[in-house]
Design a protein around this motif. Structure first.
Motif, PDB file in Angstrom:
ATOM      1  N   PRO A   1      10.812  53.782   2.113  1.00  0.00           N
ATOM      2  CA  PRO A   1      11.904  54.128   3.026  1.00  0.00           C
ATOM      3  C   PRO A   1      13.244  54.094   2.287  1.00  0.00           C
ATOM      4  N   LYS A   2      14.197  54.824   2.851  1.00  0.00           N
ATOM      5  CA  LYS A   2      15.479  54.993   2.175  1.00  0.00           C
ATOM      6  C   LYS A   2      16.117  53.676   1.756  1.00  0.00           C
ATOM      7  N   ASN A   3      16.082  52.702   2.646  1.00  0.00           N
ATOM      8  CA  ASN A   3      16.746  51.431   2.339  1.00  0.00           C
ATOM      9  C   ASN A   3      16.118  50.724   1.143  1.00  0.00           C
ATOM     10  N   MET A   4      14.809  50.780   1.119  1.00  0.00           N
ATOM     11  CA  MET A   4      14.101  50.119   0.038  1.00  0.00           C
ATOM     12  C   MET A   4      14.449  50.780  -1.288  1.00  0.00           C
ATOM     13  N   ARG A   5      14.503  52.107  -1.244  1.00  0.00           N
ATOM     14  CA  ARG A   5      14.824  52.850  -2.454  1.00  0.00           C
ATOM     15  C   ARG A   5      16.219  52.486  -2.933  1.00  0.00           C
ATOM     16  N   ARG A   6      17.108  52.281  -1.970  1.00  0.00           N
ATOM     17  CA  ARG A   6      18.481  51.942  -2.309  1.00  0.00           C
ATOM     18  C   ARG A   6      18.555  50.617  -3.080  1.00  0.00           C
ATOM     19  N   ILE A   7      17.598  49.737  -2.800  1.00  0.00           N
ATOM     20  CA  ILE A   7      17.570  48.465  -3.545  1.00  0.00           C
ATOM     21  C   ILE A   7      16.824  48.625  -4.871  1.00  0.00           C
ATOM     22  N   LEU A   8      15.662  49.295  -4.789  1.00  0.00           N
ATOM     23  CA  LEU A   8      14.799  49.427  -5.966  1.00  0.00           C
ATOM     24  C   LEU A   8      15.467  50.126  -7.135  1.00  0.00           C
ATOM     25  N   LYS A   9      16.133  51.240  -6.814  1.00  0.00           N
ATOM     26  CA  LYS A   9      16.681  52.084  -7.889  1.00  0.00           C
ATOM     27  C   LYS A   9      17.654  51.308  -8.788  1.00  0.00           C
ATOM     28  N   PRO A  10      18.679  50.664  -8.225  1.00  0.00           N
ATOM     29  CA  PRO A  10      19.593  49.923  -9.121  1.00  0.00           C
ATOM     30  C   PRO A  10      18.918  48.777  -9.865  1.00  0.00           C
ATOM     31  N   VAL A  11      17.935  48.143  -9.216  1.00  0.00           N
ATOM     32  CA  VAL A  11      17.241  47.044  -9.891  1.00  0.00           C
ATOM     33  C   VAL A  11      16.547  47.552 -11.146  1.00  0.00           C
ATOM     34  N   ILE A  12      15.855  48.695 -10.982  1.00  0.00           N
ATOM     35  CA  ILE A  12      15.141  49.255 -12.130  1.00  0.00           C
ATOM     36  C   ILE A  12      16.112  49.731 -13.200  1.00  0.00           C
ATOM     37  N   GLU A  13      17.245  50.287 -12.747  1.00  0.00           N
ATOM     38  CA  GLU A  13      18.232  50.720 -13.737  1.00  0.00           C
ATOM     39  C   GLU A  13      18.814  49.527 -14.491  1.00  0.00           C
ATOM     40  N   THR A  14      18.965  48.404 -13.808  1.00  0.00           N
ATOM     41  CA  THR A  14      19.452  47.200 -14.490  1.00  0.00           C
ATOM     42  C   THR A  14      18.499  46.785 -15.598  1.00  0.00           C
ATOM     43  N   LEU A  15      17.212  46.927 -15.303  1.00  0.00           N
ATOM     44  CA  LEU A  15      16.184  46.591 -16.283  1.00  0.00           C
ATOM     45  C   LEU A  15      16.409  47.367 -17.582  1.00  0.00           C
ATOM     46  N   ALA A  16      16.872  48.608 -17.447  1.00  0.00           N
ATOM     47  CA  ALA A  16      17.105  49.436 -18.627  1.00  0.00           C
ATOM     48  C   ALA A  16      18.353  49.001 -19.370  1.00  0.00           C
ATOM     49  N   GLY A  17      19.267  48.341 -18.665  1.00  0.00           N
ATOM     50  CA  GLY A  17      20.530  47.999 -19.288  1.00  0.00           C
ATOM     51  C   GLY A  17      20.524  46.677 -20.033  1.00  0.00           C
ATOM     52  N   ILE A  18      19.470  45.896 -19.864  1.00  0.00           N
ATOM     53  CA  ILE A  18      19.415  44.597 -20.558  1.00  0.00           C
ATOM     54  C   ILE A  18      19.210  44.823 -22.055  1.00  0.00           C
ATOM     55  N   PRO A  19      20.040  44.204 -22.896  1.00  0.00           N
ATOM     56  CA  PRO A  19      19.910  44.407 -24.342  1.00  0.00           C
ATOM     57  C   PRO A  19      18.565  43.903 -24.855  1.00  0.00           C
ATOM     58  N   SER A  20      18.058  44.554 -25.904  1.00  0.00           N
ATOM     59  CA  SER A  20      16.705  44.234 -26.350  1.00  0.00           C
ATOM     60  C   SER A  20      16.611  42.820 -26.907  1.00  0.00           C
ATOM     61  N   VAL A  21      17.727  42.285 -27.426  1.00  0.00           N
ATOM     62  CA  VAL A  21      17.660  40.925 -27.959  1.00  0.00           C
ATOM     63  C   VAL A  21      17.359  39.918 -26.847  1.00  0.00           C
ATOM     64  N   VAL A  22      17.815  40.252 -25.639  1.00  0.00           N
ATOM     65  CA  VAL A  22      17.531  39.364 -24.503  1.00  0.00           C
ATOM     66  C   VAL A  22      16.040  39.381 -24.180  1.00  0.00           C
ATOM     67  N   TYR A  23      15.464  40.586 -24.175  1.00  0.00           N
ATOM     68  CA  TYR A  23      14.016  40.691 -23.970  1.00  0.00           C
ATOM     69  C   TYR A  23      13.272  39.921 -25.041  1.00  0.00           C
ATOM     70  N   GLY A  24      13.737  40.080 -26.292  1.00  0.00           N
ATOM     71  CA  GLY A  24      13.078  39.407 -27.408  1.00  0.00           C
ATOM     72  C   GLY A  24      13.140  37.904 -27.247  1.00  0.00           C
ATOM     73  N   PHE A  25      14.287  37.402 -26.862  1.00  0.00           N
ATOM     74  CA  PHE A  25      14.468  35.974 -26.714  1.00  0.00           C
ATOM     75  C   PHE A  25      13.612  35.447 -25.565  1.00  0.00           C
ATOM     76  N   PHE A  26      13.598  36.217 -24.483  1.00  0.00           N
ATOM     77  CA  PHE A  26      12.740  35.859 -23.347  1.00  0.00           C
ATOM     78  C   PHE A  26      11.284  35.770 -23.811  1.00  0.00           C
ATOM     79  N   GLY A  27      10.871  36.759 -24.590  1.00  0.00           N
ATOM     80  CA  GLY A  27       9.505  36.773 -25.098  1.00  0.00           C
ATOM     81  C   GLY A  27       9.214  35.555 -25.942  1.00  0.00           C
ATOM     82  N   LEU A  28      10.166  35.229 -26.821  1.00  0.00           N
ATOM     83  CA  LEU A  28       9.988  34.115 -27.743  1.00  0.00           C
ATOM     84  C   LEU A  28       9.896  32.783 -27.003  1.00  0.00           C
ATOM     85  N   ILE A  29      10.747  32.625 -25.998  1.00  0.00           N
ATOM     86  CA  ILE A  29      10.829  31.335 -25.313  1.00  0.00           C
ATOM     87  C   ILE A  29       9.745  31.198 -24.241  1.00  0.00           C
ATOM     88  N   VAL A  30       9.509  32.274 -23.504  1.00  0.00           N
ATOM     89  CA  VAL A  30       8.626  32.174 -22.345  1.00  0.00           C
ATOM     90  C   VAL A  30       7.215  32.699 -22.622  1.00  0.00           C
TER      91      VAL A  30
END
Lengths: 275, 292
Positions: free
Chosen positions: B98-127
């Motif tokens: 539904p439209k509302n759900m999409r309105r939440i999902l889309k920015p969340v997924i776009e945020t995922l793309a904006g996280i710098p790779s070093v953060v992902y790497g560090f998350f991987g290393l620690i967690v």
């Protein structure tokens, strides 16, 4: 007046302004330093303090690795190269070495590890893959996870010459790109072993005794700790001018106390702790 | 010449110059990489470089085959995990949510793309690394760990591009299908999805490109051992990691060998792009003279 001409005039004025802003009013003496990343932080501190006292000197410090320090000094690209290993005879050429201090290589294990002491021979066997279980050296019954640095790293090459001799490190050892990454790997794995420099040591990991001697400033200064590496400044031939003045200052009491504050054992003994 | 025409002329030429500049920049980079990498092929031998199993700069051994396998294996495993997940997510967002759900999902997924790779790497290393070690054994630094990180990193790329592809399928297709009595799922499966295939392939290739090119996060969690992995829990070294790890120290032939690695990587990415373009044009749907 046509707006385009106005715009043109404004742009020209901005360019002239920017030029005047960045054009140095005073002539500076410059010293370029590059090389070992382990020496970088202490070199930066030294440069900072020196520039404070000598405002007409600009010192630029860069990392890049010991190899790069040697290469760029030889080629005359930088005034001072830094290295965290002694030069091999084929690297020496006409380079002048100044040992500004000494650092130790600490064998780091997880804080839960019960092993407290290893000999250099045991270390060689562990890192070459001859010893694979901690119970062979008095620890728990678990496989040893060996963590090393990437090929070319100053710490790795010092470790190789100090511990491994001609023996090769096991090819399946985990490779980490920095001291911090090695510490992280050891911190979270109870059965990992790695090596870090004493100046980067922290309570995250446990440093173990080598040949019964703990790595510390005292044991490095008196030469009893077996795994120690020199921190060197390299110059092409004899240093001259500002470069010489800077290096002389580094060996002064003031310079050496900065070295000590960076947890590097100073080249000159008996330097007071406070700056 | 009147004022309007003059402005248009300037803008046109300006755009032209900008475009030319970007092409020149690319060409210069390619020329530089190939020039710096050439000595290794000449002195060490092209085939020996590509198929050599041993990488030991201190002994003048420069074989990158283990890393080619490493890169391909990492990417393939990441795609196996990412593609089904992201396609289902894209279908959900484009057709079902539904439209509302999409309105939440889309920015969340776009945020995922904006996280710098070093953060992902560090998350991987620690967690992730400890979790993998405890659950599956080994050191935790493995191809599997790196692939999980890569999966998370390429999800947003594949999701948003394929969602756009799904949404750009003309409404008439869907209406016609529903009017013929098809259910919504049948419509998605048999009409919308096939029509959007070229865009979806592009999305997957973009994700693949990001996975192949990712460096920092992979260095932090993959273990960087130069060996052919025997299981997904073995550590591997990717081509990109090899360059980043050793560039600071490299001199002489070693330096050329790292550029040689870059040439191999470059060729791999070119091949990927060619395959992508081939499928893109082969699968395109032609309607009324244009295509989707």
């Amino acid at each position: 007046m046509d707006s385009k001409i106005k715009l043109g005039i404004i742009i020209i004025l901005i360019i002239i302004g920017a030029y005047m802003l960045f054009k140095p009013g005073v002539q500076y003496d410059r010293i370029e330093i590059a090389g070992s990343t382990s020496v970088q932080s202490v070199a930066e501190k030294l440069a900072e303090k020196y520039m404070e006292e000598h405002p007409n000197v600009k010192i630029n410090v860069q990392g890049g690795g010991s190899g790069m320090g040697i290469r760029t000094t030889e080629q005359g690209i930088v005034d001072i190269g830094t290295s965290s290993k002694s030069l091999k005879s084929d690297e020496k050429g006409n380079l002048q070495e100044f040992i500004i201090g000494r650092d130790g290589i600490v064998i780091a294990v997880n804080t839960q590890n019960k092993v407290n002491d290893l000999t250099v021979d045991q270390l060689r066997d562990i890192f070459s893959g001859k010893i694979t279980n901690w119970n062979q050296v008095g620890g728990a019954d678990a496989t040893i996870h060996v963590v090393v640095r990437e090929s070319g790293s100053g710490t790795l090459s010092s470790f190789q010459s100090l511990v491994m001799n001609k023996t090769e490190i096991r090819p399946d050892a985990i490779v980490q790109g920095s001291t911090e990454a090695v510490k992280q790997a050891v911190k979270q794995d109870p059965y990992a072993v790695g090596f870090v420099s004493l100046s980067h040591m922290s309570s995250d990991v446990k440093g173990i005794e080598v040949n019964g001697i703990n790595a510390s400033e005292t044991t490095i200064a008196d030469g009893s700790y077996p795994l120690q590496v020199p921190f060197e400044f390299l110059t092409k031939g004899e240093p001259t001018g500002v470069t010489k003045e800077f290096i002389d200052w580094v060996f002064s009491e003031e310079g050496q106390s900065i070295v000590r504050n960076e947890k590097i054992v100073p080249a000159i003994a008996n330097v007071s702790d406070d700056t | 010449m009147n004022k309007n025409k003059m402005g248009e002329y300037l803008i046109e030429k300006g755009l032209f110059i900008t475009a030319i500049f970007s092409i020149i920049a690319i060409l210069i980079i390619i020329a530089f990489v190939f020039r710096e990498g050439f000595p290794i092929f000449q002195e060490y031998g092209f085939l020996q470089f590509i198929f050599g199993m041993e990488w030991a700069p201190s002994k003048d051994q420069y074989g990158v085959f283990t890393m080619i396998i490493g890169s391909i294996a990492l990417t393939a495993l990441a795609l196996v995990m990412a593609v089904p997940l992201s396609l289902l997510c894209a279908i959900f967002m484009a057709e079902i949510a539904p439209k509302n759900m999409r309105r939440i999902l889309k920015p969340v997924i776009e945020t995922l793309a904006g996280i710098p790779s070093v953060v992902y790497g560090f998350f991987g290393l620690i967690v992730l690394v400890p979790v993998i070690r405890v659950q599956f054994g080994g050191t935790g630094f493995s191809m599997f760990t790196a692939s999980i990180i890569l999966t998370i990193m390429i999800l947003p790329t594949i999701i948003s591009v394929s969602e756009d592809a799904l949404r750009s399928v003309p409404h008439e297709y869907k209406e016609a299908s529903l009017a013929l009595g098809a259910t919504q799922w049948q419509t998605i499966k048999n009409v919308i999805f096939p029509a959007a295939i070229p865009g979806i392939i592009t999305a997957i290739i973009l994700g693949m490109g990001r996975a192949v090119g990712e460096t920092l996060a992979v260095i932090m969690v993959a273990g960087n051992v130069t060996q052919i992995p025997h299981s997904i829990l073995d550590p591997v070294r990717a081509l990109t990691s090899n360059i980043a790890l050793e560039m600071g120290y490299a001199t002489g032939l070693h330096y050329n060998a790292l550029f040689g690695t870059a040439v191999v990587l470059f060729i791999m990415i070119m091949v990927l792009l060619i395959i992508a373009n081939y499928f893109h044009y082969k699968k395109k749907v032609v309607i009324g003279g244009g295509y989707l």
